[in-house]
Design an enzyme around this catalytic site. Structure first.
Site, PDB file in Angstrom:
ATOM      1  N   LYS A 134      -4.602   6.782 -10.147  1.00  0.00           N
ATOM      2  CA  LYS A 134      -4.959   5.396 -10.475  1.00  0.00           C
ATOM      3  C   LYS A 134      -5.097   4.653  -9.151  1.00  0.00           C
ATOM      4  O   LYS A 134      -4.123   4.175  -8.593  1.00  0.00           O
ATOM      5  CB  LYS A 134      -3.866   4.764 -11.347  1.00  0.00           C
ATOM      6  CG  LYS A 134      -4.364   3.709 -12.322  1.00  0.00           C
ATOM      7  CD  LYS A 134      -5.110   2.557 -11.683  1.00  0.00           C
ATOM      8  CE  LYS A 134      -4.204   1.478 -11.151  1.00  0.00           C
ATOM      9  NZ  LYS A 134      -4.951   0.425 -10.414  1.00  0.00           N
ATOM     10  N   GLU A 137       6.456   4.328  -1.601  1.00  0.00           N
ATOM     11  CA  GLU A 137       6.156   3.978  -0.194  1.00  0.00           C
ATOM     12  C   GLU A 137       5.706   2.526  -0.210  1.00  0.00           C
ATOM     13  O   GLU A 137       4.623   2.215  -0.688  1.00  0.00           O
ATOM     14  CB  GLU A 137       5.071   4.931   0.322  1.00  0.00           C
ATOM     15  CG  GLU A 137       5.094   5.072   1.816  1.00  0.00           C
ATOM     16  CD  GLU A 137       4.207   4.057   2.489  1.00  0.00           C
ATOM     17  OE1 GLU A 137       4.648   2.877   2.593  1.00  0.00           O
ATOM     18  OE2 GLU A 137       3.108   4.424   2.903  1.00  0.00           O
ATOM     19  N   CYS A 197       0.716  -0.405   6.106  1.00  0.00           N
ATOM     20  CA  CYS A 197       2.122  -0.536   5.720  1.00  0.00           C
ATOM     21  C   CYS A 197       3.036  -0.365   6.927  1.00  0.00           C
ATOM     22  O   CYS A 197       4.104  -0.946   6.983  1.00  0.00           O
ATOM     23  CB  CYS A 197       2.462   0.476   4.650  1.00  0.00           C
ATOM     24  SG  CYS A 197       2.168   2.141   5.182  1.00  0.00           S
ATOM     25  N   GLU A 248       6.309  -9.158   4.937  1.00  0.00           N
ATOM     26  CA  GLU A 248       5.098  -8.419   5.285  1.00  0.00           C
ATOM     27  C   GLU A 248       3.866  -9.295   5.038  1.00  0.00           C
ATOM     28  O   GLU A 248       3.668  -9.787   3.936  1.00  0.00           O
ATOM     29  CB  GLU A 248       5.011  -7.155   4.409  1.00  0.00           C
ATOM     30  CG  GLU A 248       3.784  -6.326   4.652  1.00  0.00           C
ATOM     31  CD  GLU A 248       3.775  -5.034   3.825  1.00  0.00           C
ATOM     32  OE1 GLU A 248       3.847  -5.101   2.590  1.00  0.00           O
ATOM     33  OE2 GLU A 248       3.697  -3.961   4.449  1.00  0.00           O
TER      34      GLU A 248
HETATM   35  N1  NAI Z   1       2.598  -0.037   1.289  1.00  0.00           N
HETATM   36  C1  NAI Z   1       1.314  -0.238   1.410  1.00  0.00           C
HETATM   37  O1  NAI Z   1       0.627   0.573   1.989  1.00  0.00           O
HETATM   38  C2  NAI Z   1       0.681  -1.405   0.773  1.00  0.00           C
HETATM   39  C3  NAI Z   1       1.335  -2.602   0.624  1.00  0.00           C
HETATM   40  N2  NAI Z   1       0.708  -3.653   0.035  1.00  0.00           N
HETATM   41  C4  NAI Z   1       1.416  -4.926  -0.071  1.00  0.00           C
HETATM   42  O2  NAI Z   1       1.247  -5.409  -1.380  1.00  0.00           O
HETATM   43  C5  NAI Z   1       0.731  -6.714  -1.367  1.00  0.00           C
HETATM   44  C6  NAI Z   1      -0.071  -6.951  -2.614  1.00  0.00           C
HETATM   45  O3  NAI Z   1      -1.132  -6.033  -2.740  1.00  0.00           O
HETATM   46  P1  NAI Z   1      -1.533  -5.453  -4.169  1.00  0.00           P
HETATM   47  O4  NAI Z   1      -2.869  -4.863  -4.098  1.00  0.00           O
HETATM   48  O5  NAI Z   1      -1.290  -6.512  -5.194  1.00  0.00           O
HETATM   49  O6  NAI Z   1      -0.436  -4.282  -4.327  1.00  0.00           O
HETATM   50  P2  NAI Z   1       0.107  -3.538  -5.605  1.00  0.00           P
HETATM   51  O7  NAI Z   1       1.370  -2.901  -5.213  1.00  0.00           O
HETATM   52  O8  NAI Z   1       0.151  -4.436  -6.781  1.00  0.00           O
HETATM   53  O9  NAI Z   1      -1.003  -2.426  -5.884  1.00  0.00           O
HETATM   54  C7  NAI Z   1      -0.861  -1.062  -5.591  1.00  0.00           C
HETATM   55  C8  NAI Z   1      -1.255  -0.236  -6.800  1.00  0.00           C
HETATM   56  O10 NAI Z   1      -0.357  -0.487  -7.866  1.00  0.00           O
HETATM   57  C9  NAI Z   1      -1.071  -0.795  -9.051  1.00  0.00           C
HETATM   58  N3  NAI Z   1      -0.233  -1.627  -9.916  1.00  0.00           N
HETATM   59  C10 NAI Z   1      -0.096  -2.978  -9.896  1.00  0.00           C
HETATM   60  N4  NAI Z   1       0.761  -3.375 -10.845  1.00  0.00           N
HETATM   61  C11 NAI Z   1       1.187  -2.271 -11.485  1.00  0.00           C
HETATM   62  C12 NAI Z   1       2.100  -2.029 -12.555  1.00  0.00           C
HETATM   63  N5  NAI Z   1       2.744  -3.026 -13.158  1.00  0.00           N
HETATM   64  N6  NAI Z   1       2.315  -0.765 -12.941  1.00  0.00           N
HETATM   65  C13 NAI Z   1       1.682   0.257 -12.343  1.00  0.00           C
HETATM   66  N7  NAI Z   1       0.802   0.095 -11.340  1.00  0.00           N
HETATM   67  C14 NAI Z   1       0.558  -1.153 -10.900  1.00  0.00           C
HETATM   68  C15 NAI Z   1      -2.320  -1.444  -8.518  1.00  0.00           C
HETATM   69  O11 NAI Z   1      -3.332  -1.479  -9.487  1.00  0.00           O
HETATM   70  C16 NAI Z   1      -2.633  -0.562  -7.340  1.00  0.00           C
HETATM   71  O12 NAI Z   1      -3.276   0.613  -7.755  1.00  0.00           O
HETATM   72  C17 NAI Z   1      -0.010  -6.788  -0.046  1.00  0.00           C
HETATM   73  O13 NAI Z   1      -0.125  -8.102   0.412  1.00  0.00           O
HETATM   74  C18 NAI Z   1       0.862  -5.974   0.840  1.00  0.00           C
HETATM   75  O14 NAI Z   1       1.902  -6.750   1.373  1.00  0.00           O
HETATM   76  C19 NAI Z   1      -0.562  -3.534  -0.439  1.00  0.00           C
HETATM   77  C20 NAI Z   1      -1.263  -2.354  -0.328  1.00  0.00           C
HETATM   78  C21 NAI Z   1      -0.700  -1.226   0.350  1.00  0.00           C
HETATM   79  C1  NM2 Z   2      -1.156   5.844   9.609  1.00  0.00           C
HETATM   80  N1  NM2 Z   2      -2.307   5.235   9.011  1.00  0.00           N
HETATM   81  C2  NM2 Z   2      -2.555   3.999   9.665  1.00  0.00           C
HETATM   82  C3  NM2 Z   2      -3.443   6.114   9.121  1.00  0.00           C
HETATM   83  C4  NM2 Z   2      -2.109   5.076   7.586  1.00  0.00           C
HETATM   84  C5  NM2 Z   2      -0.997   4.175   7.188  1.00  0.00           C
HETATM   85  C6  NM2 Z   2      -0.726   4.343   5.751  1.00  0.00           C
HETATM   86  C7  NM2 Z   2      -0.373   3.098   5.048  1.00  0.00           C
HETATM   87  O1  NM2 Z   2      -0.761   1.997   5.421  1.00  0.00           O
HETATM   88  O2  NM2 Z   2       0.281   3.270   3.997  1.00  0.00           O
END
Ligand code: NAI
Ligand code: NM2
Ligand code: NA
Length: 504
Positions: A185, A260, A295, A394
């Site tokens: 997903k 993560e 992240c 963040e």
């Molecule tokens: N750890 C990382 O790599 C990431 C962190 N973020 C953080 O999250 C913040 C918000 O971004 P979003 O796109 O809203 O992140 P999100 O955590 O809501 O989205 C990530 C995934 O989870 C899914 N999702 C959302 N709600 C869900 C639920 N209740 N049950 C199951 N799946 C669900 C989304 O559709 C998407 O596929 C960003 O500002 C950032 O701070 C965002 C993207 C990546």
């Molecule tokens: C290491 N990098 C930058 C290629 C990916 C980082 C993965 C993430 O944002 O979750």
């Protein structure tokens, strides 16, 4: 301005080896973060589609063409997928860039990493054949034992938009290598390349149901996957708030999860560095690559006081060379933020920092020359204290906040002054000091004299609020294996715990 010579394919959900319209026929528009225009649409799955996909996955596991494959057979599929990714690399990179706004250069980098991940897990799938059954010698005559490593079952993989195809691959490749059947997903904000992965799987003849791809909204398509009784595990990368929801829902079924969840990672710079520019460049890359939507971004610069003013001056000079443009333009080094929602969120973090008394040393606004699109200038914030939001939360945008320190103890304290625990970086030429920091940093990833380089062979993940479990390396494969012990009684002698009725 570059005109993208790439067509965005119109796709359906990828279920059971074919394209299927969502039961409710819903679709979600794709909005270009560079132009704010609608450039296509993706199908929106709901609970009904999740049920169909989970059944397809279960059937795949029950069928010999997937459920009885050897690792070597699965490796062939993974290598075929890697080859197709490379064959379509320039098109996929453009699609990725159009969809999430990352620079074309970084998108092409991602595609190389995607192919390399599939290759790497192909190797691990092959190696699994000889480790599938491991005898354990108890040094006993009466018992023979062994341990089996089997596919865990049907797994749900929920992934974010910042590295759309790469983050999906970090989970899909090991799940398939292990022999699981998976339901991916991807994020509704960037799903195009993940749908193309479906087309690639179809082309290479991956058995139906081994991988299913359901695009759609989190609560509508993600949540039903988490609470589905026939999904054996959830692997998630994304926000902390959604991570908590997923863990809570999964707990009702005692379903294992790996999470993560991002961070607020420090980069500590000591005054003993020989080459200021080298440290400056890693500092910039660590926070502004992918427009800071990483992240592991090292978004807190912890700078030794004695070099602080010189270092900041150099940072400002280097920042002027960062080309902000349409991400498809050559030499673009900073593209837009992924969506209007994320853009507003980043700007709000900056204005809150101002309100709380911090100084915007540079940036902080939309670049004047970009009239449309979700662009934010690279931003450096000083006069920060540890109670400010900008220090704690963040941002997920090109925003670096700075604090200075005098002593090593102070630096360690500042570095660990966060609820997160994903990554940390230290710039110093003192190897012993770096080793002291390795021990002191409360994170899963540590960089010496660099920030962000990531290799498929190494475990990726964090502690504290950054989550738990590891992607990548052999640890990534373990996520998708079930460990089963088998104990055999080999003696002809009775066990003789009870008195036998045949003996008087
Ligand atoms: N750890 C990382 O790599 C990431 C962190 N973020 C953080 O999250 C913040 C918000 O971004 P979003 O796109 O809203 O992140 P999100 O955590 O809501 O989205 C990530 C995934 O989870 C899914 N999702 C959302 N709600 C869900 C639920 N209740 N049950 C199951 N799946 C669900 C989304 O559709 C998407 O596929 C960003 O500002 C950032 O701070 C965002 C993207 C990546
Ligand atoms: C290491 N990098 C930058 C290629 C990916 C980082 C993965 C993430 O944002 O979750
Ligand atoms: Na998008």
């Amino acid at each position: 301005m570059a005109i993208p010579n790439v067509r965005i394919p119109s796709r359906q959900l990828y279920i059971d080896g074919e394209w299927r319209e969502p039961v409710k026929k819903n679709r979600i528009p794709i909005i270009s973060p560079a132009t704010e225009e609608i450039i296509g649409e993706i199908p929106a799955a709901t609970e009904e589609d999740v049920d169909i996909a989970v059944e397809a996955a279960r059937r795949a596991l029950a069928r010999d063409d997937w459920g009885s494959t050897t690792g070597a057979q699965r490796a062939k599929y993974l290598r075929a997928i890697a080859a197709k990714i490379l064959e379509r690399k320039s098109e996929l990179a453009k699609l990725e860039s159009l969809d999430c706004g990352k620079t074309l250069f970084e998108a092409a980098w991602d595609m190389d990493d995607v192919a390399a991940s599939f290759e790497y897990y192909a190797d691990l799938a092959e190696a699994l054949d000889s480790k599938r059954k491991t005898p354990v010698d108890l040094h006993l005559d009466s018992f023979k034992t062994y341990v089996l490593r089997e596919p865990l079952g049907v797994v749900g993989l929920i992934t974010p938009w910042n590295y759309p195809l790469l983050m999906a691959t970090w989970k899909v490749a090991p799940a398939l290598a292990a022999g699981c059947a998976a339901i991916l997903k991807p994020s509704e904000l960037a799903s195009i390349t993940c749908l193309e992965l479906g087309e690639i799987c179809r082309e290479v003849g991956l058995p139906p149901g081994a991988l299913n791809i359901l695009t759609g909204l989190g609560p509508e398509a993600g949540a039903p996957l988490v609470s589905h009784p026939h999904v054996d595990k959830i692997a998630f990368t994304g926000s902390g708030a959604t991570g908590v929801k997923i863990m809570t829902a999964a707990a009702q079924l005692v379903k294992p999860v790996t999470l993560e969840l991002g961070g607020k990672s420090p980069i500590v710079v000591f005054d003993d560095i020989d080459n200021l520019d080298l440290a400056v460049e890693w500092t910039l890359f660590g926070c502004f690559a992918n427009a800071g939507q990483v992240c592991s971004a090292t978004s807190r610069l912890i700078l030794q006081e004695s070099i602080a003013s010189e270092f900041l001056e150099r940072l400002l000079l280097w920042i002027k060379n960062i080309k902000i443009s349409d991400p498809l333009e050559e030499d673009c080094k900073l593209g837009p933020i992924v969506s209007s929602g994320q853009y507003e969120k980043v700007l709000k973090f900056i204005s809150k920092a101002k309100d709380e008394g911090a100084t915007i040393l540079c940036g902080g606004e939309r670049p004047q020359h970009m009239k449309k699109g979700y662009y934010v200038q690279p931003t450096i914030i000083t006069d920060v204290n540890t109670s400010m939001e900008i220090w704690k939360e963040e941002v997920f945008g090109p925003v670096l906040c700075v604090k200075t320190f005098k002593t090593e103890e102070e630096a360690i304290e500042l570095a660990n002054d966060t609820k997160y625990g994903l990554a940390s970086a230290i710039m110093s030429k003192d190897v012993e000091r770096c080793e002291r920091f390795t021990k002191a940093f409360q994170t899963g990833i540590i960089w010496f004299n660099c920030s962000q380089p990531t290799f498929t062979q190494l475990p990726w993940g964090g502690r504290k609020r950054s989550g738990f479990g590891r992607d990548l390396g052999e640890w990534g494969l373990e996520n998708y294996l079930n460990i089963k012990q088998v104990t055999q009684y080999t003696s002809v002698e009775p066990w003789a715990f009870y008195k036998s009725p045949s003996k008087v």
